[in-house]
Scaffold this active site. Structure first.
Site, PDB file in Angstrom:
ATOM      1  CB  SER A 118      -0.908   0.012   1.241  1.00 22.66           C
ATOM      2  OG  SER A 118      -1.608   1.232   1.339  1.00 22.66           O
ATOM      3  CE1 TYR A 147      -6.908   3.306  -1.569  1.00 21.60           C
ATOM      4  CE2 TYR A 147      -4.913   3.946  -0.402  1.00 21.60           C
ATOM      5  CZ  TYR A 147      -6.018   3.127  -0.527  1.00 21.60           C
ATOM      6  OH  TYR A 147      -6.234   2.126   0.376  1.00 21.60           O
ATOM      7  CB  THR A 163      -6.898   1.092  -4.640  1.00 22.88           C
ATOM      8  OG1 THR A 163      -5.970   0.011  -4.527  1.00 22.88           O
ATOM      9  CG2 THR A 163      -8.149   0.756  -3.830  1.00 22.88           C
ATOM     10  CE  LYS A 189      -7.374  -4.426  -3.531  1.00 23.95           C
ATOM     11  NZ  LYS A 189      -8.473  -3.781  -2.771  1.00 23.95           N
ATOM     12  CG  HIS A 213     -11.396  -0.543   0.135  1.00 28.89           C
ATOM     13  ND1 HIS A 213     -10.646   0.087  -0.824  1.00 28.89           N
ATOM     14  CD2 HIS A 213     -10.747  -0.307   1.301  1.00 28.89           C
ATOM     15  CE1 HIS A 213      -9.606   0.679  -0.276  1.00 28.89           C
ATOM     16  NE2 HIS A 213      -9.631   0.444   1.011  1.00 28.89           N
TER      17      HIS A 213
END
Length: 393
Positions: A110, A132, A158, A256, A280
């Site tokens: 992440s 993100y 994501t 994603k 999520h």
């Protein structure tokens, strides 16, 4: 084998041990789902609605579990899903990376991780960096290029998040920083879980809520909530933005958060390598169906045009087999390995991966398949109405 002090025989036991070890607020952060938790609970429960069609003779003794995801060979179809700030263990993402490498599989890291990408990439060379849509194009690309320089082999973007943090049961207190005020508030919880604090003190530090991968190496990392605020206020991406990032990255690229067949088709259109059918972990729009319910329609829509992964609700090797039978190439796990990390550090993550691997082998034997690549819907019993109908009137 039965559970012992150093081994647990199920992901459920890992969760029980994590709950016993972690302060209440830390544990609740791992099990949180948005609003009423309908989606979070359905992610797990839906697997129980799918049955197997066992075979009992002429069974092969060999089991082929290996596959490839985004150009990386992995020994079995389970990858580490990217999760933010892993304050459940001092070694955090580095411990997870080592366990994944030992198991021969890839790790998603992440951009909100607690460890820098350079450190994690050293522990596992099958690394995918997750981002993100945070900040402007230049900032997003700079983070991706930093990850590439560190050795990341693929990029995960994501999109499955609507910034819904409401919980019907109440959200746990998560401090901006571990200052004296925050420590005083957490003190009663830590007092009844002294092993958690002692483990951190043995490492000479306290949990760090900074996110170092959002800035350049050596720069002061923003806090988790500082980064979260920036993310919430960033302009929402368009498919044109995603096509630009995919082209600029130029390597394996995963979108994603896909739940709708139309979005799966758009991911194909922009040249994505892979998609993850994900909600999520139930922290997106509540009442979205479980990802395993959505998988068949996505697989029907894009078939073999793109690699399809599934993320959400995996607790057993048999869950993995069900996902593969419905069209996934592999799955990504989140809470399962975090519980393992909390229960036993790196060994706990290895323990979870071993449980899933053996469960896959057992389920393959049961349905009479010698390879994960032979699996199909015919190996399952699927109740009527299990998957949503996406047909347009």
């Amino acid at each position: 084998m039965a559970s012992t002090r150093d081994w647990f025989e199920s992901v459920a036991e890992a969760q029980r041990r994590a709950k016993r070890r972690l302060p209440k607020g830390v544990y609740l952060a791992l099990v949180a789902g948005s609003e009423a938790g309908v989606t979070m609970n359905d992610n797990v429960a839906a697997f129980g609605e799918l049955g197997f069609r066992p075979r009992v003779a002429d069974l092969r003794t060999d089991r082929e579990l290996a596959t490839t995801v985004m150009g990386q060979d992995i020994s079995f179809p389970v990858l580490i899903s990217p999760t933010g700030v892993q304050a459940v263990d001092p070694d955090g993402e580095v411990a997870v990376a080592r366990a994944a490498a030992a198991a021969g599989t890839a790790m998603g890291l992440s951009s909100f991780a607690s460890k820098p990408v350079e450190e994690v990439a050293t522990a596992n060379d099958k690394l995918f960096f997750q981002s993100y849509w945070l900040g402007d194009r230049d900032a997003i690309l700079a983070r991706a290029e930093r990850a590439r320089a560190a050795g990341a082999k693929g990029l995960i973007i994501t999109l499955d998040w609507v910034f819904d943090s409401r919980r019907d049961w109440g959200s746990p207190f998560i401090p901006e920083t571990l200052d004296l005020k925050a420590m005083a508030r957490y003190a009663p919880q830590v007092a009844v879980r002294p092993g958690y604090l002692l483990q951190w003190l043995r490492h000479g530090k306290l949990p760090d809520l900074g996110v170092p991968n959002l800035v350049g190496p050596g720069e002061e990392a923003p806090t988790f909530f500082g980064a979260y605020g920036q993310w919430m206020t960033s302009p929402l991406p368009t498919w044109e933005d995603l096509a630009w990032l995919r082209a600029e990255w130029g390597g394996p690229f995963m979108v994603k958060g896909i739940t709708h067949p139309d979005d799966a088709r758009r991911a194909v259109d922009i040249g994505a390598t892979a998609i993850s059918v994900s909600n999520h972990g139930g922290n997106n729009l509540d009442s979205t169906p479980a990802t395993i319910r959505l998988l068949p329609a996505v697989a029907d829509a894009v078939g073999d045009q793109i690699e399809i992964l599934l993320d959400g609700g995996i607790r057993r090797g048999s869950d993995v087999v069900k996902a593969l039978a419905l069209g996934a190439r592999a799955v990504m796990i989140g809470r399962a390995y975090l519980w393992g990390l909390a229960a036993g550090g790196e060994k706990g993550v290895s323990n979870v991966l071993a449980i899933l691997r053996s469960g896959i082998e057992e389920a393959l034997l049961g349905v009479g398949r010698s390879s994960i690549h032979q699996l199909g819907p015919e190996d399952l019993t699927i109740p009527a109405g299990f998957s949503p109908n996406f047909r347009k009137d």
